[in-house]
Design a protein around this motif. Sequence first.
Motif, PDB file in Angstrom:
ATOM      1  N   MET A  40      10.218  17.908   4.529  1.00 29.37           N
ATOM      2  CA  MET A  40      11.181  17.355   3.591  1.00 29.37           C
ATOM      3  C   MET A  40      10.581  16.315   2.649  1.00 29.37           C
ATOM      4  SD  MET A  40      14.526  17.411   6.034  1.00 29.37           S
ATOM      5  CE  MET A  40      15.653  17.047   4.698  1.00 29.37           C
ATOM      6  N   GLN A  41       9.427  15.731   3.010  1.00 27.78           N
ATOM      7  CA  GLN A  41       8.771  14.793   2.109  1.00 27.78           C
ATOM      8  C   GLN A  41       7.949  15.533   1.043  1.00 27.78           C
ATOM      9  OE1 GLN A  41       8.878  14.299   5.445  1.00 27.78           O
ATOM     10  NE2 GLN A  41       9.726  12.260   5.678  1.00 27.78           N
ATOM     11  N   GLU A  42       7.246  16.584   1.470  1.00 26.24           N
ATOM     12  CA  GLU A  42       6.352  17.320   0.572  1.00 26.24           C
ATOM     13  C   GLU A  42       6.995  18.558  -0.038  1.00 26.24           C
ATOM     14  OE1 GLU A  42       3.303  16.194  -0.191  1.00 26.24           O
ATOM     15  OE2 GLU A  42       3.632  14.462   1.119  1.00 26.24           O
ATOM     16  N   ASN A  43       8.198  18.928   0.444  1.00 31.32           N
ATOM     17  CA  ASN A  43       8.896  20.129   0.000  1.00 31.32           C
ATOM     18  C   ASN A  43       8.015  21.378   0.146  1.00 31.32           C
ATOM     19  OD1 ASN A  43      11.276  21.340  -0.891  1.00 31.32           O
ATOM     20  ND2 ASN A  43      10.522  21.449  -2.984  1.00 31.32           N
ATOM     21  N   GLN A  44       7.310  21.474   1.280  1.00 30.97           N
ATOM     22  CA  GLN A  44       6.439  22.612   1.553  1.00 30.97           C
ATOM     23  C   GLN A  44       6.880  23.296   2.837  1.00 30.97           C
ATOM     24  OE1 GLN A  44       2.396  21.284   1.700  1.00 30.97           O
ATOM     25  NE2 GLN A  44       2.304  20.875  -0.487  1.00 30.97           N
ATOM     26  N   ARG A  45       6.764  24.621   2.829  1.00 32.57           N
ATOM     27  CA  ARG A  45       7.100  25.410   4.015  1.00 32.57           C
ATOM     28  C   ARG A  45       5.852  25.661   4.840  1.00 32.57           C
ATOM     29  NH1 ARG A  45      11.636  29.836   2.834  1.00 32.57           N
ATOM     30  NH2 ARG A  45      12.930  28.569   1.468  1.00 32.57           N
ATOM     31  N   SER A  46       6.063  25.744   6.143  1.00 37.58           N
ATOM     32  CA  SER A  46       4.983  26.134   7.053  1.00 37.58           C
ATOM     33  C   SER A  46       5.615  26.857   8.236  1.00 37.58           C
ATOM     34  CB  SER A  46       4.185  24.914   7.523  1.00 37.58           C
ATOM     35  OG  SER A  46       5.024  24.011   8.199  1.00 37.58           O
ATOM     36  N   THR A  47       4.796  27.648   8.895  1.00 36.47           N
ATOM     37  CA  THR A  47       5.270  28.376  10.066  1.00 36.47           C
ATOM     38  C   THR A  47       4.381  28.035  11.243  1.00 36.47           C
ATOM     39  OG1 THR A  47       6.102  30.179   8.696  1.00 36.47           O
ATOM     40  CG2 THR A  47       5.755  30.664  11.018  1.00 36.47           C
ATOM     41  N   ILE A  78      18.526  26.791  13.413  1.00 31.37           N
ATOM     42  CA  ILE A  78      18.357  26.783  11.960  1.00 31.37           C
ATOM     43  C   ILE A  78      19.265  25.717  11.341  1.00 31.37           C
ATOM     44  CG2 ILE A  78      18.751  28.135   9.860  1.00 31.37           C
ATOM     45  CD1 ILE A  78      17.948  30.612  11.531  1.00 31.37           C
ATOM     46  N   GLY A  79      18.671  24.954  10.432  1.00 30.29           N
ATOM     47  CA  GLY A  79      19.410  23.909   9.729  1.00 30.29           C
ATOM     48  C   GLY A  79      19.221  22.520  10.299  1.00 30.29           C
ATOM     49  N   GLU A  80      18.815  22.431  11.565  1.00 31.56           N
ATOM     50  CA  GLU A  80      18.624  21.106  12.165  1.00 31.56           C
ATOM     51  C   GLU A  80      17.370  20.445  11.604  1.00 31.56           C
ATOM     52  OE1 GLU A  80      19.861  20.079  16.253  1.00 31.56           O
ATOM     53  OE2 GLU A  80      19.802  22.259  16.546  1.00 31.56           O
ATOM     54  N   ILE A  81      17.388  19.126  11.635  1.00 34.52           N
ATOM     55  CA  ILE A  81      16.262  18.324  11.148  1.00 34.52           C
ATOM     56  C   ILE A  81      15.631  17.607  12.323  1.00 34.52           C
ATOM     57  CG2 ILE A  81      15.602  16.347   9.713  1.00 34.52           C
ATOM     58  CD1 ILE A  81      17.911  17.162   7.836  1.00 34.52           C
ATOM     59  N   VAL A  82      14.292  17.615  12.361  1.00 33.67           N
ATOM     60  CA  VAL A  82      13.573  16.863  13.389  1.00 33.67           C
ATOM     61  C   VAL A  82      12.751  15.784  12.694  1.00 33.67           C
ATOM     62  CG1 VAL A  82      13.464  18.760  15.044  1.00 33.67           C
ATOM     63  CG2 VAL A  82      11.625  18.471  13.422  1.00 33.67           C
ATOM     64  N   CYS A  83      12.660  14.638  13.337  1.00 31.72           N
ATOM     65  CA  CYS A  83      11.873  13.510  12.828  1.00 31.72           C
ATOM     66  C   CYS A  83      10.761  13.221  13.829  1.00 31.72           C
ATOM     67  CB  CYS A  83      12.731  12.275  12.645  1.00 31.72           C
ATOM     68  SG  CYS A  83      14.011  12.477  11.393  1.00 31.72           S
ATOM     69  N   ILE A  84       9.543  13.158  13.328  1.00 27.13           N
ATOM     70  CA  ILE A  84       8.378  12.901  14.171  1.00 27.13           C
ATOM     71  C   ILE A  84       7.771  11.570  13.747  1.00 27.13           C
ATOM     72  CG2 ILE A  84       6.165  13.811  14.978  1.00 27.13           C
ATOM     73  CD1 ILE A  84       8.598  15.703  15.368  1.00 27.13           C
ATOM     74  N   PRO A  85       7.736  10.551  14.635  1.00 24.79           N
ATOM     75  CA  PRO A  85       7.110   9.282  14.271  1.00 24.79           C
ATOM     76  C   PRO A  85       5.609   9.436  14.094  1.00 24.79           C
ATOM     77  CG  PRO A  85       8.073   9.195  16.491  1.00 24.79           C
ATOM     78  CD  PRO A  85       8.291  10.564  15.972  1.00 24.79           C
ATOM     79  N   VAL A  86       5.099   8.923  12.964  1.00 22.02           N
ATOM     80  CA  VAL A  86       3.671   9.007  12.662  1.00 22.02           C
ATOM     81  C   VAL A  86       3.242   7.695  12.009  1.00 22.02           C
ATOM     82  CG1 VAL A  86       1.875  10.224  11.370  1.00 22.02           C
ATOM     83  CG2 VAL A  86       3.816  11.497  12.282  1.00 22.02           C
ATOM     84  N   LEU A  87       2.394   6.948  12.681  1.00 21.80           N
ATOM     85  CA  LEU A  87       1.801   5.724  12.131  1.00 21.80           C
ATOM     86  C   LEU A  87       2.818   4.806  11.446  1.00 21.80           C
ATOM     87  CD1 LEU A  87      -1.414   7.332  10.642  1.00 21.80           C
ATOM     88  CD2 LEU A  87      -1.200   6.128  12.814  1.00 21.80           C
ATOM     89  N   GLY A  88       3.854   4.450  12.144  1.00 19.18           N
ATOM     90  CA  GLY A  88       4.841   3.518  11.614  1.00 19.18           C
ATOM     91  C   GLY A  88       5.810   4.133  10.620  1.00 19.18           C
ATOM     92  N   SER A  89       5.695   5.414  10.385  1.00 13.16           N
ATOM     93  CA  SER A  89       6.599   6.124   9.490  1.00 13.16           C
ATOM     94  C   SER A  89       7.169   7.307  10.269  1.00 13.16           C
ATOM     95  CB  SER A  89       5.827   6.604   8.259  1.00 13.16           C
ATOM     96  OG  SER A  89       6.699   7.243   7.357  1.00 13.16           O
ATOM     97  N   SER A  90       7.787   8.236   9.580  1.00 14.61           N
ATOM     98  CA  SER A  90       8.215   9.444  10.267  1.00 14.61           C
ATOM     99  C   SER A  90       8.152  10.623   9.308  1.00 14.61           C
ATOM    100  CB  SER A  90       9.619   9.302  10.848  1.00 14.61           C
ATOM    101  OG  SER A  90      10.561   9.193   9.806  1.00 14.61           O
TER     102      SER A  90
END
Length: 100
Positions: A40-47, A78-90
Amino acid sequence: MNIDPITLAVILDCFQHREAREATPSGRVTVSSKVTLLDMQENQRSTVTIVTPEESNPETGAISVLSPLGAALMRKVIGEIVCIPVLGSSMRYRVLHVGT
């Protein structure tokens, strides 16, 4: 018919894994799921494919169920959002597709 114990163990293990996959509610992320994500930050898809730790290979998109991303994705739909903490950000990802 004689089957050696190792072959029998492999056959039984295959059936147990198949039964577990068939019992999983469709559309939810589980081990062996292939998941398309939107960063959601980079607007890029990955699988990625969720795998056991032994099968993990991030370079090929095989993500361990025990990794931060793999653990966060488990049981998502589908549709759910996950947040992963990374170096003081997410990092935030939206689940776009769940397949096998």
